[in-house]
Scaffold this motif. Structure first.
Motif: not given
Length: 455
Positions: A105-112, A114-118, A132-140, A162-163
């Motif tokens: 399963p994956a959690v998607g995070v977006t927003g104007s 703080g999304k990277t910090t969140t 946990i696997y997470k988005t690396g670099k800025n690959y969103n 991160e989306l």
């Protein structure tokens, strides 16, 4: 990309294999012709200024074993050439192929803001009891997410993705590719306003993250964001809210400082969880609430999750601390929007020190026709804070100073057209016990001021 072959990719992208071996294993996606990890497929992106098809030969020469192309109908050689109609659409198809091979399963995070910090705080909280696997670099983005998915595997328990979005429709597209089980929306600001025209339209676009939400999914919304709450009933999934307001399902109470650290109690029903943070900024309390809410819903013990969160100290160029000879520099130059700039100024004003508080602010980009107004609003906010000196760099940043003067601020204001001149001034005037906070859009390159101050 485990056990994916050229033939699998040809089928996924509905392409034509012009030459090469269909059984060739593909392990990585490459979009930079100068770098290959081994067994890569090169995806030439056609940008506004550069068509990367011109770099195919370089990519293959540097170790890529296959390439996509939308500009060739013939090719020869041992390495695989796959003809497609559109390389970005084909990249999305590869992303879907990779995601179909991974069941976590994956959690998607977006927003104007703080999304990277969140995203990172969610990953830290979950990591207390899960792999946990997470988005690396800025690959969103629509280009970056497929690369992120290509590196994901079933060796993990969950993913935190991160989306991002730059243009209308992008978020919904990558959300569907990501196939998320939970969605987190941090807030609605004014980033990329030039593409959307209003915050309402931006809010609607941010909520398209739910188009990729799987059956039984949950949406976490910032309960302190008035606009998100106005649109809450339009979300076709169960919603949980987080923040500091009494209306929030997960809320922070008893917010206070202990030896320079923000502390609070997370309230959820009968649960009362003490939390202590290492990261700067009162706005990170909301981000922490989001992280703990997700962890709780995923079955992670809140005491363990809170302990894991304390280990999070932030990112490079995001409220990053540098100290030299008694001078503290807070580098927040990764990027900037009006909301994040105001939050950063709040961080500066809240620091306890015996010297001066100096803000170094530069232009913010991608704010559309109302850009001067947004800079002016930052100045209006700055005028309410205890800041001793404001150093402004660029053209639009002058509106910050104008607003401060018109609000009657007694803060000293300095203007510089070039960052080098601002750096020279700060090196000559900064003293022990001063705190310097630096922020602007990444294109202003104000991180070079930090580098000069630390020499």
């Amino acid at each position: 990309m485990k056990q994916i072959t050229v033939g699998d990719i040809v089928a996924a992208v509905k392409g034509t294999l012009l030459c090469g071996d269909a059984s060739q294993q593909i392990e990585h996606i490459c979009i930079d012709s100068r770098v290959s990890q081994g067994n890569d497929i090169f995806v030439p992106i056609i940008g506004e200024k550069v068509d990367a098809h011109r770099f195919i030969a370089q990519a293959l020469g540097n170790g890529c074993v296959a390439t996509l192309t939308s500009e060739h109908t013939e090719a020869s050689g041992e390495k695989a050439w796959i003809q497609v109609e559109d390389t970005i659409e084909a990249l999305h198809d590869i992303g879907r192929l990779c995601r179909s091979r991974v069941t976590i399963p994956a959690v998607g995070v977006t927003g104007s803001v703080g999304k990277t910090t969140t995203r990172e705080m969610i990953a830290m909280a979950l990591s207390a009891q899960k792999r946990i696997y997470k988005t690396g670099k800025n690959y969103n983005s629509s280009v970056g997410l497929p690369i992120t998915l290509s590196e994901m595997s079933n060796d993990y328990d969950m993913a935190v993705l991160e989306l991002g979005m730059n243009v209308p429709g992008e978020l919904g597209t990558i959300s569907r590719i990501a196939q998320i089980s939970m969605a987190v929306v941090t807030n609605i600001g004014v980033a990329h306003m030039e593409f959307y025209g209003s915050r309402e339209k931006l809010c609607e676009e941010k909520l398209t993250i739910t188009t990729g939400l799987q059956e039984g999914g949950i949406v976490f919304l910032n309960g302190d964001d008035e606009l998100l709450m106005r649109y809450r009933d339009t979300v076709p999934f169960p919603v949980l809210t987080y923040g500091t307001g009494v209306q929030c399902d997960y809320r922070a109470e008893d917010i206070h400082m202990e030896e320079g650290h923000y502390c609070f109690t997370l309230i959820h029903g009968a649960t009362r969880q003490p939390v202590k943070l290492s990261v700067l900024g009162i706005h990170n309390i909301g981000n922490a609430c989001a992280a703990l809410a997700v962890a709780d819903q995923c079955g992670v013990d809140l005491d363990a999750a809170a302990a894991a969160l304390y280990a999070f100290t932030g990112f490079a160029n995001r409220l990053e601390r540098f100290e030299k000879d008694g001078l503290l520099v807070i580098d927040d130059t990764y990027n900037a929007s009006p909301d994040s700039m105001k939050a950063g100024l709040d961080v500066l004003a809240g620091i306890e020190n015996t010297g001066r508080k100096i803000a170094v602010l530069g232009d913010m980009f991608e704010l559309g026709s109302e850009s001067p107004v947004y800079h002016y609003q930052v100045g209006t906010h700055a005028a309410t804070l205890q800041i001793d000196e404001m150093v402004l760099v660029g053209t639009l940043a002058k509106e910050i100073g104008r607003a401060m003067k018109e609000a009657g601020s007694v803060c000293t204001i300095q203007y510089f057209a070039e960052r080098a001149d601002a750096a020279k001034y700060l090196k000559e005037t900064a003293k022990q016990e001063d705190v310097i906070y630096i922020k602007a859009s990444n294109g202003m390159k104000l991180k070079e001021i930090t580098a000069e101050l630390m020499k």
